[in-house]
Motif scaffolding. Structure first.
Motif, PDB file in Angstrom:
ATOM      1  N   ALA A  56       0.832  -1.213   0.000  1.00 17.42           N
ATOM      2  CA  ALA A  56       0.000   0.000   0.000  1.00 17.42           C
ATOM      3  C   ALA A  56       0.866   1.262   0.000  1.00 17.42           C
ATOM      4  N   GLU A  57       1.946   1.243   0.771  1.00 24.17           N
ATOM      5  CA  GLU A  57       2.851   2.400   0.804  1.00 24.17           C
ATOM      6  C   GLU A  57       3.401   2.695  -0.591  1.00 24.17           C
ATOM      7  N   GLN A  58       3.787   1.654  -1.298  1.00 18.47           N
ATOM      8  CA  GLN A  58       4.330   1.835  -2.656  1.00 18.47           C
ATOM      9  C   GLN A  58       3.260   2.375  -3.594  1.00 18.47           C
ATOM     10  N   GLU A  59       2.062   1.828  -3.525  1.00 18.10           N
ATOM     11  CA  GLU A  59       0.984   2.269  -4.422  1.00 18.10           C
ATOM     12  C   GLU A  59       0.579   3.710  -4.165  1.00 18.10           C
ATOM     13  N   LEU A  60       0.529   4.096  -2.896  1.00 15.19           N
ATOM     14  CA  LEU A  60       0.040   5.431  -2.545  1.00 15.19           C
ATOM     15  C   LEU A  60       1.147   6.473  -2.378  1.00 15.19           C
ATOM     16  N   GLY A  61       2.393   6.020  -2.286  1.00 15.76           N
ATOM     17  CA  GLY A  61       3.508   6.954  -2.125  1.00 15.76           C
ATOM     18  C   GLY A  61       3.550   7.612  -0.761  1.00 15.76           C
ATOM     19  N   ILE A  62       3.080   6.902   0.270  1.00 12.00           N
ATOM     20  CA  ILE A  62       3.109   7.439   1.636  1.00 12.00           C
ATOM     21  C   ILE A  62       3.677   6.378   2.575  1.00 12.00           C
ATOM     22  N   THR A  63       4.071   6.802   3.771  1.00  8.93           N
ATOM     23  CA  THR A  63       4.584   5.888   4.785  1.00  8.93           C
ATOM     24  C   THR A  63       3.473   5.579   5.784  1.00  8.93           C
ATOM     25  N   GLY A  64       3.301   4.300   6.076  1.00  7.63           N
ATOM     26  CA  GLY A  64       2.285   3.874   7.032  1.00  7.63           C
ATOM     27  C   GLY A  64       2.884   3.521   8.375  1.00  7.63           C
ATOM     28  N   LYS A  65       2.007   3.106   9.287  1.00  4.61           N
ATOM     29  CA  LYS A  65       2.420   2.724  10.634  1.00  4.61           C
ATOM     30  C   LYS A  65       1.775   1.400  10.998  1.00  4.61           C
TER      31      LYS A  65
END
Length: 80
Positions: A56-65
């Protein structure tokens, strides 16, 4: 009193069909990813949850937790 909506919350399904527990959007439109792992002692569980979050991080370009409630509850209980 006026209620101000602060976040919209959804789950997120990646293109590879991995599920992330929470994708939220704040009032400014910024996205946040959260993956909840109750018990991190099982390596297979951690691998699965981390794989979904990384995808998901790669697809959305954001960092998750990753959130681990059991760790939080145990810590709070031992401090009581």
């Amino acid at each position: 009193m006026r209620h101000l909506k602060s976040h919209e919350a959804y789950y997120y399904l990646t293109k590879e069909r991995y599920e992330v527990d929470c994708l939220s959007k704040d009032r400014t439109g910024r996205l946040h990813l959260y993956q909840v792992v109750w018990d991190n002692s099982d390596a297979n569980t951690m691998e699965r949850e981390t794989r979904a979050l990384n995808s998901a991080e790669q697809e959305l370009g954001i960092t998750g937790k990753i959130i681990m409630p059991l760790e939080y509850v145990t810590r709070q209980w031992s401090n009581a």
